[in-house]
Write a protein that holds these residues in place. Structure first.
Motif, PDB file in Angstrom:
ATOM      1  N   VAL A 108       0.835  -1.202   0.000  1.00  0.00           N
ATOM      2  CA  VAL A 108       0.000   0.000   0.000  1.00  0.00           C
ATOM      3  C   VAL A 108       0.868   1.250   0.000  1.00  0.00           C
ATOM      4  O   VAL A 108       0.590   2.223  -0.716  1.00  0.00           O
ATOM      5  N   TRP A 109       1.946   1.221   0.781  1.00  0.00           N
ATOM      6  CA  TRP A 109       2.827   2.395   0.834  1.00  0.00           C
ATOM      7  C   TRP A 109       3.556   2.617  -0.489  1.00  0.00           C
ATOM      8  O   TRP A 109       3.885   3.748  -0.834  1.00  0.00           O
ATOM      9  N   ASP A 110       3.761   1.574  -1.255  1.00  0.00           N
ATOM     10  CA  ASP A 110       4.337   1.729  -2.591  1.00  0.00           C
ATOM     11  C   ASP A 110       3.370   2.407  -3.549  1.00  0.00           C
ATOM     12  O   ASP A 110       3.776   2.836  -4.646  1.00  0.00           O
ATOM     13  N   ASN A 111       2.094   2.464  -3.145  1.00  0.00           N
ATOM     14  CA  ASN A 111       1.060   3.040  -4.008  1.00  0.00           C
ATOM     15  C   ASN A 111       0.362   4.221  -3.337  1.00  0.00           C
ATOM     16  O   ASN A 111      -0.825   4.482  -3.590  1.00  0.00           O
ATOM     17  N   LEU A 112       1.081   4.951  -2.501  1.00  0.00           N
ATOM     18  CA  LEU A 112       0.450   6.040  -1.758  1.00  0.00           C
ATOM     19  C   LEU A 112      -0.090   7.145  -2.662  1.00  0.00           C
ATOM     20  O   LEU A 112      -1.030   7.850  -2.283  1.00  0.00           O
ATOM     21  N   ASP A 113       0.488   7.292  -3.852  1.00  0.00           N
ATOM     22  CA  ASP A 113      -0.047   8.302  -4.755  1.00  0.00           C
ATOM     23  C   ASP A 113      -1.492   7.985  -5.127  1.00  0.00           C
ATOM     24  O   ASP A 113      -2.356   8.875  -5.141  1.00  0.00           O
ATOM     25  N   ARG A 114      -1.781   6.708  -5.382  1.00  0.00           N
ATOM     26  CA  ARG A 114      -3.147   6.303  -5.704  1.00  0.00           C
ATOM     27  C   ARG A 114      -4.043   6.388  -4.481  1.00  0.00           C
ATOM     28  O   ARG A 114      -5.213   6.766  -4.580  1.00  0.00           O
ATOM     29  N   ILE A 115      -3.506   6.017  -3.329  1.00  0.00           N
ATOM     30  CA  ILE A 115      -4.280   6.135  -2.090  1.00  0.00           C
ATOM     31  C   ILE A 115      -4.652   7.593  -1.848  1.00  0.00           C
ATOM     32  O   ILE A 115      -5.776   7.914  -1.450  1.00  0.00           O
ATOM     33  N   GLY A 116      -3.724   8.500  -2.088  1.00  0.00           N
ATOM     34  CA  GLY A 116      -4.006   9.914  -1.900  1.00  0.00           C
ATOM     35  C   GLY A 116      -5.121  10.406  -2.808  1.00  0.00           C
ATOM     36  O   GLY A 116      -6.011  11.145  -2.376  1.00  0.00           O
ATOM     37  N   ARG A 117      -5.082  10.008  -4.084  1.00  0.00           N
ATOM     38  CA  ARG A 117      -6.145  10.419  -5.001  1.00  0.00           C
ATOM     39  C   ARG A 117      -7.492   9.854  -4.578  1.00  0.00           C
ATOM     40  O   ARG A 117      -8.520  10.541  -4.620  1.00  0.00           O
ATOM     41  N   PHE A 118      -7.472   8.595  -4.146  1.00  0.00           N
ATOM     42  CA  PHE A 118      -8.710   7.970  -3.678  1.00  0.00           C
ATOM     43  C   PHE A 118      -9.233   8.671  -2.432  1.00  0.00           C
ATOM     44  O   PHE A 118     -10.435   8.931  -2.307  1.00  0.00           O
ATOM     45  N   ALA A 119      -8.335   9.009  -1.504  1.00  0.00           N
ATOM     46  CA  ALA A 119      -8.746   9.663  -0.259  1.00  0.00           C
ATOM     47  C   ALA A 119      -9.385  11.021  -0.524  1.00  0.00           C
ATOM     48  O   ALA A 119     -10.360  11.404   0.124  1.00  0.00           O
ATOM     49  N   ARG A 120      -8.840  11.773  -1.479  1.00  0.00           N
ATOM     50  CA  ARG A 120      -9.383  13.098  -1.772  1.00  0.00           C
ATOM     51  C   ARG A 120     -10.769  13.014  -2.399  1.00  0.00           C
ATOM     52  O   ARG A 120     -11.600  13.904  -2.199  1.00  0.00           O
ATOM     53  N   ALA A 121     -11.028  11.938  -3.139  1.00  0.00           N
ATOM     54  CA  ALA A 121     -12.280  11.834  -3.892  1.00  0.00           C
ATOM     55  C   ALA A 121     -13.402  11.133  -3.130  1.00  0.00           C
ATOM     56  O   ALA A 121     -14.585  11.327  -3.445  1.00  0.00           O
ATOM     57  N   MET A 122     -13.060  10.326  -2.119  1.00  0.00           N
ATOM     58  CA  MET A 122     -14.071   9.485  -1.482  1.00  0.00           C
ATOM     59  C   MET A 122     -14.999  10.311  -0.583  1.00  0.00           C
ATOM     60  O   MET A 122     -14.589  11.310   0.012  1.00  0.00           O
ATOM     61  N   PRO A 123     -16.283   9.914  -0.463  1.00  0.00           N
ATOM     62  CA  PRO A 123     -17.166  10.551   0.527  1.00  0.00           C
ATOM     63  C   PRO A 123     -16.637  10.265   1.922  1.00  0.00           C
ATOM     64  O   PRO A 123     -16.147   9.162   2.197  1.00  0.00           O
ATOM     65  N   TYR A 124     -16.732  11.250   2.795  1.00  0.00           N
ATOM     66  CA  TYR A 124     -16.177  11.036   4.136  1.00  0.00           C
ATOM     67  C   TYR A 124     -16.874  11.908   5.158  1.00  0.00           C
ATOM     68  O   TYR A 124     -17.181  13.078   4.906  1.00  0.00           O
ATOM     69  N   GLN A 125     -17.110  11.322   6.333  1.00  0.00           N
ATOM     70  CA  GLN A 125     -17.542  12.062   7.522  1.00  0.00           C
ATOM     71  C   GLN A 125     -16.790  11.495   8.716  1.00  0.00           C
ATOM     72  O   GLN A 125     -16.503  10.295   8.759  1.00  0.00           O
ATOM     73  N   PRO A 126     -16.451  12.336   9.703  1.00  0.00           N
ATOM     74  CA  PRO A 126     -15.788  11.818  10.902  1.00  0.00           C
ATOM     75  C   PRO A 126     -16.652  10.763  11.590  1.00  0.00           C
ATOM     76  O   PRO A 126     -17.877  10.773  11.454  1.00  0.00           O
TER      77      PRO A 126
END
Length: 450
Positions: free
Chosen positions: A417-435
């Protein structure tokens, strides 16, 4: 070439056999112990010549370096009865951490006492001892430190405050079976301590159970009576005469026998966990943006639960909030076969029972005359909120003493997963989220609320 993540169609890093790792481990010794009770037909306290419950209590007291242990039917009941037997009264206040299983804060309500919450330390996740004194009032009667995740709390500082203000200390040691703090065994440090035998614990039973340990004979005798309808137990024969209010809170002999078998091999299992877990934790510590469990030199960590905090900035993902990073990582790591989970999604003071004061009719115990008003505002517990926001836990499966190969594959999954953090970052910015606590009316808004 980087391996593709399972969440995007790649093969999971963790093989199926390591996603089915079981806890507790059940052996022939456990089966024989249960069969011994079935053959004896002595199933509960009060049965003539009942040996299993008394045997467990004797062995558990020795395990904890205390004079006495008394068994009950859950860890929650153990804490309720420990506080009651120590003399907790209606309107008294009990200081508890803002992060724990809800039973820690619910138990004082059994005696119509009021829980008072204190924020946690950001590194140990235990109660922040520097904040306890400010919460002590003329109503404070007890402190309940929790050895969260298996790491003992700062007991010397807590005991010093208890001595200064004449307070009781009851250790919630349900996650720290066998742990030590500055040479003392968890459970032997306060006025009393409680343990759970729930199937997720390091020494489980085949269901639910609990124990109270103490050096005080009066407390033990009181709990023995409370667990059997307040009966007078001073005679050799049970007379069914109740001296006080109690309930039917006994532990089954079947459960006691199972626990004794588990207890007999605990140190072997723990030695293997002590070999497996640090190797796994050390591999994760090499990845930027992961904060791994810390173990001070003066205490042992029993590895009951492993909490990892995630820092997107250190991981190189500027502009991604910690909550979004944590949520995206969980999606990715679950797909790889790593069973990460939350442990509590809101701080204890945010639980509806405390927000709405919904324990007894009429708002009791908060409505009792002279009771100090309590402000259960999550903004008062910023560290607890932040830790919940940016962390995930590994629970249960790693307790299996043969988990070493599985933990190695879990670590490989993290590295992928850490080798793919760029993709994780893009996914994190786009995903619906609430605390996690978005439904709590007065919950704080950390970094990003939506």
């Amino acid at each position: 070439m980087k391996a593709d993540l399972a969440m995007f169609g790649g093969e999971p890093a963790v093989r199926a056999e390591y996603r089915r790792l079981e806890w507790p481990v059940v052996t022939d010794a456990d089966r024989e112990a249960v069969g011994r009770v079935l053959d004896s037909r002595k199933f509960t306290v009060g049965a003539k010549n009942e040996a299993e419950i008394h045997g467990l209590e004797r062995e558990w007291a020795e395990f904890c370096d205390t004079r006495y242990a008394v068994s009950v039917n859950s860890g929650t009941v153990a804490l309720e009865l420990a506080l009651a037997a120590l003399g907790l009264a209606p309107g008294d206040e009990v200081i508890v951490p803002a992060l724990s299983y809800v039973a820690t804060a619910m138990a004082p309500l059994y005696s119509l006492a009021v829980p008072v919450f204190v924020d946690i330390d950001p590194v140990t996740f235990n109660i922040d001892v520097s904040q306890i004194e400010a919460k002590i009032t003329n109503r404070t009667r007890a402190i309940v430190p929790v050895h969260l995740g298996g790491l003992p709390a700062e007991m010397d500082e807590i005991l010093a405050l208890a001595k200064k203000y004449d307070l009781l200390v009851v250790e919630d040691a349900v996650q720290a079976q066998g742990g030590t703090y500055r040479g003392r065994t968890c459970g032997s440090i306060g006025d009393a301590a409680v343990f759970s035998l729930n199937v997720e614990k390091s020494i489980p039973t085949c269901g639910e159970g609990g124990l109270v340990v103490t050096d005080r004979e009066d407390v033990v005798e009181r709990i023995r009576s409370l667990r059997i309808l307040g009966e007078d137990l001073s005679t050799d024969e049970r007379l069914y005469v109740s001296a006080t209010r109690g309930s039917n809170l006994k532990l089954s002999s079947v459960l006691a026998a199972f626990t004794r078998a588990q207890l007999a091999r605990f140190w072997d299992y723990q030695d293997r966990r002590d070999a497996n877990t640090p190797v796994f934790v050390d591999r994760l510590a090499q990845l930027p943006g992961i904060v791994v469990p810390t173990v001070p030199d003066d205490r042992t960590h029993m590895w009951h639960m492993l909490r990892f905090r995630f820092d997107p900035t250190t991981a190189g993902l500027d502009g991604v909030s910690p909550g979004r990073f944590r949520a995206a990582l969980r999606r990715a790591l679950l797909a790889e076969g790593v069973p990460l989970t939350h442990y509590q999604i809101i701080p204890l003071p945010g639980q509806p029972v405390f927000q709405e004061r919904n324990a007894y009719p009429g708002g009791l115990p908060w409505s009792l005359p002279g009771t100090n008003p309590q402000r259960y505002d999550l903004a008062d517990y910023p560290v607890t909120c932040q830790v919940i926001e940016d962390s995930l836990c590994l629970r249960r499966m790693h307790l299996n003493p043969d988990a070493g190969p599985a933990l190695a594959e879990y670590a490989t999954a993290f590295e992928r997963v850490w080798d793919n953090l760029d993709r994780i970052g893009r996914f994190a910015r786009a995903m619906p989220y609430q605390p996690p606590w978005h439904a709590v009316p007065n919950g704080p808004r950390l970094a990003e609320a939506a």
